[in-house]
Write a protein that holds these residues in place. Structure first.
Motif, PDB file in Angstrom:
ATOM      1  N   GLU A  76       1.025  -0.939  -0.222  1.00 50.68           N
ATOM      2  CA  GLU A  76       0.071   0.155  -0.160  1.00 50.68           C
ATOM      3  C   GLU A  76       0.616   1.250  -0.086  1.00 50.68           C
ATOM      4  OE1 GLU A  76       0.041  -1.700   2.285  1.00 50.68           O
ATOM      5  OE2 GLU A  76       0.849  -1.252   4.185  1.00 50.68           O
ATOM      6  N   ALA A  78       2.654   2.300  -2.226  1.00 48.85           N
ATOM      7  CA  ALA A  78       3.037   2.688  -3.171  1.00 48.85           C
ATOM      8  C   ALA A  78       2.286   3.226  -3.740  1.00 48.85           C
ATOM      9  CB  ALA A  78       3.056   1.565  -5.136  1.00 48.85           C
ATOM     10  N   GLN A  79       1.069   3.409  -3.077  1.00 47.55           N
ATOM     11  CA  GLN A  79      -0.655   4.028  -2.523  1.00 47.55           C
ATOM     12  C   GLN A  79      -0.305   5.605  -3.646  1.00 47.55           C
ATOM     13  OE1 GLN A  79      -3.358   4.033  -0.465  1.00 47.55           O
ATOM     14  NE2 GLN A  79      -4.758   5.176  -1.286  1.00 47.55           N
ATOM     15  N   GLU A  99     -11.291  12.435 -16.568  1.00 43.34           N
ATOM     16  CA  GLU A  99     -11.662  11.219 -15.836  1.00 43.34           C
ATOM     17  C   GLU A  99     -10.396  10.348 -15.873  1.00 43.34           C
ATOM     18  OE1 GLU A  99     -16.048  10.919 -18.208  1.00 43.34           O
ATOM     19  OE2 GLU A  99     -14.366   9.175 -19.147  1.00 43.34           O
ATOM     20  N   ALA A 103      -9.686   9.545 -11.991  1.00 45.06           N
ATOM     21  CA  ALA A 103      -9.803   8.092 -11.400  1.00 45.06           C
ATOM     22  C   ALA A 103      -8.264   7.321 -11.030  1.00 45.06           C
ATOM     23  CB  ALA A 103      -9.584   7.197 -12.813  1.00 45.06           C
ATOM     24  N   HIS A 104      -7.098   8.251 -11.342  1.00 41.03           N
ATOM     25  CA  HIS A 104      -5.954   8.296 -10.767  1.00 41.03           C
ATOM     26  C   HIS A 104      -6.358   8.004  -9.596  1.00 41.03           C
ATOM     27  CE1 HIS A 104      -3.183   6.059 -13.822  1.00 41.03           C
ATOM     28  NE2 HIS A 104      -4.394   6.229 -14.309  1.00 41.03           N
ATOM     29  N   ARG A 106      -8.477   9.126  -7.210  1.00 39.69           N
ATOM     30  CA  ARG A 106      -8.546   8.168  -6.094  1.00 39.69           C
ATOM     31  C   ARG A 106      -8.277   7.115  -5.806  1.00 39.69           C
ATOM     32  NH1 ARG A 106     -13.579   9.289  -9.867  1.00 39.69           N
ATOM     33  NH2 ARG A 106     -14.707  11.713  -8.660  1.00 39.69           N
ATOM     34  N   LEU A 107      -7.910   6.054  -6.937  1.00 38.43           N
ATOM     35  CA  LEU A 107      -7.116   5.528  -6.597  1.00 38.43           C
ATOM     36  C   LEU A 107      -5.939   5.089  -5.989  1.00 38.43           C
ATOM     37  CD1 LEU A 107      -6.704   3.578  -9.999  1.00 38.43           C
ATOM     38  CD2 LEU A 107      -8.315   2.504  -8.020  1.00 38.43           C
ATOM     39  N   ARG A 108      -5.094   6.323  -6.092  1.00 34.22           N
ATOM     40  CA  ARG A 108      -4.177   6.479  -4.576  1.00 34.22           C
ATOM     41  C   ARG A 108      -4.297   7.632  -3.540  1.00 34.22           C
ATOM     42  NH1 ARG A 108       0.328   5.159  -6.864  1.00 34.22           N
ATOM     43  NH2 ARG A 108       0.896   4.587  -9.527  1.00 34.22           N
TER      44      ARG A 108
END
Lengths: 251, 261
Positions: A76, A78-79, A99, A103-104, A106-108
């Motif tokens: 995690e 890496a997040q 978008e 998306a990136h 939120r994933l991070r």
């Protein structure tokens, strides 16, 4: 100015692919604010090394530490800690530029106002405003690369991993990319970039590591005047399998 | 939280692609056709049926058959479950195989997401789409609920059966997508597994063999009771087992892919 701290530490990492060691017993460290150029011919193990550093691939053995913490035990990390731009910026063709950034983000782990602020900052810095509503599937190669870089930088990582970032870019775009790399380094981000172009290393990096057949053959600092030495070292390693450190010392 | 980030991204990708809209439009139009035929049959026989004490009502002749034709026979036009056998593989085929051919799969790993969260996030997005689709299909018989006598319990049980069927097929689709290198292969695998699960007991019966084990393995065996209004724990457990096994296989495949590179 704060003293540089070790951001990345590779400790004897090995990774086999297709029955051979793509990366063998590789150890190196990278400090904050440092730009390391990973140089090597095609198939030298550069992309495999960077994929392992980015957390996309697991080493067969060895340890990777990010800011002193074992990255393999805590994936995690890496997040928020790593930004990665693979060789061909992987994008979802049906999503727009904005978008992708959302998306990136939120994933991070970004969200709400922090995400909006980060998105605005990166759109302005990489001049993506005019492309923001465009679908990724219709972007040119250079624009795709710029979006990939934006996604890698969005969450302000402490380590930026760039795999052949200058591929398919025109000279103006290459100059802009170098400026971004220098800015990041000045802000304390550790940057590792792979390339097979010697000029790219001397122009953008302050340290070079040469990989050959998965092994680290040379690791040392570099300045703008070192192009000749680097060229000799690189060809000695790539063509004659020589010991890069000996050659560099002689040069 | 990050499962929701995966779900949100997957849902967005589902919405902006034409496939999901085309499938929704075609299947809902076909279900509307089925609804008018079922309603026509119900209205034509209403007087005769009213004379039968305990005879079938609106729920038996329109509501439940909208969901599946298992009890009533006469497959065409398809009910929700029969349509799902075809459209769920098409919806799920790109969920992981598409990422693989797109080159975006390593991005998920590099974001520090465990394989289980990637699979779960994508599965939830697909389920949201399918729940909405089921709700729209159910809205047709429910639109006349003020003018007819509905057996709410029976319809709820049948709807639960349809929902669990969709959930099981979606899980099988995600697992197929995790193992296949291309979306078309994933769709073919999911379609085949779905059809085998749905009809294995019938095939075995027709072959003249005893079908105890096959009856237990077959999807229709567990759905049938729910369509009759009977919800048993063992039937629900069967569906949950299929979902868990399929998602676990997808997770294991994805985790192995990160290891293998």
């Amino acid at each position: 100015m704060t003293a540089p701290s070790t951001v990345l530490q590779l400790d004897h990492i090995t990774r086999h692919r297709a029955g051979r060691a793509a990366v063998a017993n590789l150890s190196l460290t990278l400090d904050s604010g440092q730009v390391l150029g990973l140089l090597g011919v095609n198939g030298a193990g550069k992309s495999t090394t960077l994929a392992m550093i980015a957390g996309a691939l697991t080493p067969d053995s060895g340890a990777i530490k990010l800011n002193g913490k074992d990255f393999l035990e805590h994936p995690e990390l890496a997040q928020r800690g790593i930004g990665w731009l693979p060789e061909r910026a992987p994008l979802w063709p049906e999503l727009t530029v904005l978008e992708h950034l959302d998306a990136h983000g939120r994933l991070r782990g970004l969200g709400g106002a922090a995400l909006a602020k980060a998105r605005q900052r990166i759109v302005e810095r990489l001049e993506l405003g005019s492309l923001s509503r465009r679908l990724a599937g219709v972007l040119s190669q250079g624009q795709r690369q710029r979006l990939g870089l934006a996604c890698a930088l969005l969450h302000e990582p402490s380590l930026l991993v760039l795999d052949e970032p200058a591929n398919a870019l025109d000279p103006v775009q290459v100059a802009a990319l170098r400026a971004v790399i220098r800015e990041q380094a000045a802000a304390g981000t550790a940057v590792i970039l792979s390339t097979h172009l010697l000029a790219e290393v001397t122009a953008a990096c302050d340290r070079v590591a040469i990989l050959h057949e998965g092994q680290l053959r040379y690791d040392g600092p570099i300045t703008d005047d070192d192009h000749k030495m680097l060229e000799q070292t690189f060809f000695d390693i790539a063509l004659r399998g020589g010991d890069g450190n000996d050659k560099a010392r002689a040069a | 939280m990050r499962v929701l980030a995966v779900t949100r991204l997957e849902l967005r990708r589902l919405i902006v692609r034409p496939l999901a809209w085309v499938l929704a439009a075609l299947t809902l139009a076909q279900l509307a056709w089925r609804f008018t035929l079922l309603l026509g049959g119900f209205l034509a026989g209403q007087i005769k049926l009213a004379a039968l004490p305990g005879g079938p009502g609106y729920t038996d002749l329109v509501g439940v058959p909208m969901l599946s034709s298992i009890l009533t026979g006469g497959i065409l036009p398809f009910g929700v479950v029969e349509l799902a056998l075809v459209i769920v593989p098409l919806l799920t085929m790109s969920s992981l195989a598409g990422e693989r051919s797109n080159g975006t799969l390593p991005l998920w790993f590099a974001a520090g997401l465990p394989a289980s969260r990637i699979v779960l996030g994508k599965y939830l997005a697909l389920m949201l789409w399918l729940v909405l689709w089921l709700a729209l299909a159910l809205a047709m018989p429910l639109s006349l609920s003020h003018g007819v006598t509905l057996d709410w319990g029976k319809l709820a049980a049948a709807s639960l059966g349809a929902l669990l069927t969709l959930a099981a097929l979606a899980a099988i689709g995600v697992a197929s997508s995790a193992y296949a290198s291309h979306a078309s292969i994933a769709a073919t695998i999911a379609l085949t597994v779905g059809l085998v699960l749905a009809g294995m007991n019938i095939a075995v019966q027709k072959a003249g063999a005893t079908s105890g084990v096959f009856n237990w393995l077959a999807l229709s065996g567990h759905l049938e009771d729910m369509l009759r209004g009977l919800v048993s724990l063992s039937d629900v457990a069967w569906f949950l087992l299929v979902i868990v096994v399929a998602l676990a296989l997808a997770t294991q495949r994805l985790a192995a892919e990160k290891e293998r590179g």
